[in-house]
Scaffold this motif. Sequence first.
Motif, mmCIF file in Angstrom:
data_model
loop_
_atom_site.group_PDB
_atom_site.id
_atom_site.type_symbol
_atom_site.label_atom_id
_atom_site.label_comp_id
_atom_site.label_asym_id
_atom_site.label_seq_id
_atom_site.Cartn_x
_atom_site.Cartn_y
_atom_site.Cartn_z
ATOM 1 N N GLU A 12 0.813 -1.206 0.000
ATOM 2 C CA GLU A 12 0.000 0.000 0.000
ATOM 3 C C GLU A 12 0.853 1.265 0.000
ATOM 4 O OE1 GLU A 12 -0.408 -2.649 1.866
ATOM 5 O OE2 GLU A 12 -2.475 -3.314 1.645
ATOM 6 N N GLY A 13 1.999 1.227 0.675
ATOM 7 C CA GLY A 13 2.883 2.396 0.709
ATOM 8 C C GLY A 13 3.489 2.707 -0.650
ATOM 9 N N THR A 14 3.923 1.675 -1.373
ATOM 10 C CA THR A 14 4.487 1.920 -2.709
ATOM 11 C C THR A 14 3.392 2.363 -3.667
ATOM 12 O OG1 THR A 14 4.297 -0.417 -3.347
ATOM 13 C CG2 THR A 14 6.393 0.295 -2.398
ATOM 14 N N ASP A 15 2.175 1.850 -3.490
ATOM 15 C CA ASP A 15 1.054 2.312 -4.324
ATOM 16 C C ASP A 15 0.794 3.795 -4.110
ATOM 17 O OD1 ASP A 15 0.673 -0.205 -5.380
ATOM 18 O OD2 ASP A 15 -1.059 -0.674 -4.126
ATOM 19 N N THR A 16 0.832 4.229 -2.849
ATOM 20 C CA THR A 16 0.615 5.642 -2.545
ATOM 21 C C THR A 16 1.733 6.499 -3.125
ATOM 22 O OG1 THR A 16 -0.505 5.028 -0.511
ATOM 23 C CG2 THR A 16 0.219 7.310 -0.704
ATOM 24 N N TYR A 17 2.960 6.045 -2.990
ATOM 25 C CA TYR A 17 4.108 6.763 -3.550
ATOM 26 C C TYR A 17 3.912 6.950 -5.049
ATOM 27 C CZ TYR A 17 9.031 8.101 -4.013
ATOM 28 O OH TYR A 17 10.200 8.787 -4.252
ATOM 29 N N ASP A 18 3.566 5.868 -5.746
ATOM 30 C CA ASP A 18 3.366 5.941 -7.193
ATOM 31 C C ASP A 18 2.188 6.840 -7.563
ATOM 32 O OD1 ASP A 18 5.503 4.205 -7.467
ATOM 33 O OD2 ASP A 18 4.256 2.446 -7.835
ATOM 34 N N SER A 19 1.131 6.817 -6.753
ATOM 35 C CA SER A 19 -0.036 7.663 -7.018
ATOM 36 C C SER A 19 0.310 9.140 -6.885
ATOM 37 C CB SER A 19 -1.181 7.311 -6.059
ATOM 38 O OG SER A 19 -1.619 6.003 -6.272
ATOM 39 N N ILE A 20 1.051 9.484 -5.839
ATOM 40 C CA ILE A 20 1.468 10.879 -5.661
ATOM 41 C C ILE A 20 2.354 11.301 -6.829
ATOM 42 C CG2 ILE A 20 2.856 12.447 -4.234
ATOM 43 C CD1 ILE A 20 1.802 10.856 -1.785
ATOM 44 N N GLU A 21 3.276 10.447 -7.217
ATOM 45 C CA GLU A 21 4.163 10.752 -8.348
ATOM 46 C C GLU A 21 3.341 11.016 -9.611
ATOM 47 O OE1 GLU A 21 7.912 11.447 -9.928
ATOM 48 O OE2 GLU A 21 7.402 11.022 -7.836
ATOM 49 N N ILE A 39 -10.068 7.477 7.008
ATOM 50 C CA ILE A 39 -10.801 7.076 8.205
ATOM 51 C C ILE A 39 -11.026 5.574 8.134
ATOM 52 C CG2 ILE A 39 -12.949 7.378 9.518
ATOM 53 C CD1 ILE A 39 -13.159 10.159 8.134
ATOM 54 N N SER A 40 -10.864 4.885 9.237
ATOM 55 C CA SER A 40 -11.035 3.445 9.333
ATOM 56 C C SER A 40 -9.980 2.752 8.468
ATOM 57 C CB SER A 40 -12.458 3.041 8.969
ATOM 58 O OG SER A 40 -12.674 1.670 9.263
ATOM 59 N N TYR A 41 -10.391 1.950 7.491
ATOM 60 C CA TYR A 41 -9.394 1.270 6.647
ATOM 61 C C TYR A 41 -8.547 2.293 5.899
ATOM 62 C CZ TYR A 41 -7.288 -1.867 3.259
ATOM 63 O OH TYR A 41 -6.389 -2.569 2.489
ATOM 64 N N GLY A 42 -9.174 3.385 5.465
ATOM 65 C CA GLY A 42 -8.422 4.463 4.820
ATOM 66 C C GLY A 42 -7.387 5.076 5.761
ATOM 67 N N GLY A 43 -7.670 5.063 7.055
ATOM 68 C CA GLY A 43 -6.699 5.528 8.044
ATOM 69 C C GLY A 43 -5.490 4.614 8.093
ATOM 70 N N ALA A 47 -1.568 5.507 7.234
ATOM 71 C CA ALA A 47 -0.415 5.148 8.070
ATOM 72 C C ALA A 47 0.636 4.391 7.253
ATOM 73 C CB ALA A 47 -0.869 4.322 9.260
ATOM 74 N N MET A 48 0.215 3.512 6.385
ATOM 75 C CA MET A 48 1.158 2.750 5.550
ATOM 76 C C MET A 48 1.919 3.673 4.591
ATOM 77 S SD MET A 48 1.026 -0.338 6.604
ATOM 78 C CE MET A 48 0.822 0.430 8.197
ATOM 79 N N ALA A 49 1.274 4.746 4.151
ATOM 80 C CA ALA A 49 1.927 5.702 3.256
ATOM 81 C C ALA A 49 3.062 6.452 3.948
ATOM 82 C CB ALA A 49 0.903 6.702 2.729
ATOM 83 N N LEU A 50 3.053 6.464 5.277
ATOM 84 C CA LEU A 50 4.064 7.210 6.031
ATOM 85 C C LEU A 50 5.325 6.406 6.332
ATOM 86 C CD1 LEU A 50 1.669 9.020 8.504
ATOM 87 C CD2 LEU A 50 2.786 9.962 6.466
ATOM 88 N N ILE A 51 5.318 5.118 6.027
ATOM 89 C CA ILE A 51 6.496 4.308 6.313
ATOM 90 C C ILE A 51 7.662 4.697 5.423
ATOM 91 C CG2 ILE A 51 7.432 1.958 6.276
ATOM 92 C CD1 ILE A 51 4.634 1.012 7.184
ATOM 93 N N GLU A 52 7.413 4.828 4.133
ATOM 94 C CA GLU A 52 8.412 5.310 3.171
ATOM 95 C C GLU A 52 7.729 6.375 2.318
ATOM 96 O OE1 GLU A 52 11.188 2.151 1.507
ATOM 97 O OE2 GLU A 52 9.462 0.931 2.139
#
Length: 82
Positions: A12-21, A39-43, A47-52
């Motif tokens: 999920e973190g790499t997906d978020t990184y790629d989405s922001i890019e 919120i909830s699962y989105g929360g 949090a996973m997006a903040l790891i890297e």
Amino acid sequence: MRDPAVPKSIDEGTDTYDSIEWLLKNVPNNNGRAGILGISYGGWLTAMALIEPHPALKAASEQAGVADMFLGDDFHHNGAFR
């Protein structure tokens, strides 16, 4: 969470990184900064997006995120996926 020893592993973190890019490159007139909320699962995804995090990620609001993905949540019951 992905295994950093496997170069092409994703989560999920790499997906978020790629989405922001992608957003920075494809949304005209952006200011080069991004924020994420959930919120909830989105929360939990927030949090996973903040790891890297992506360098452009400047704000994050995790609200009522899942604390334990295996015990007492809607997806798993004592470790078993429902």
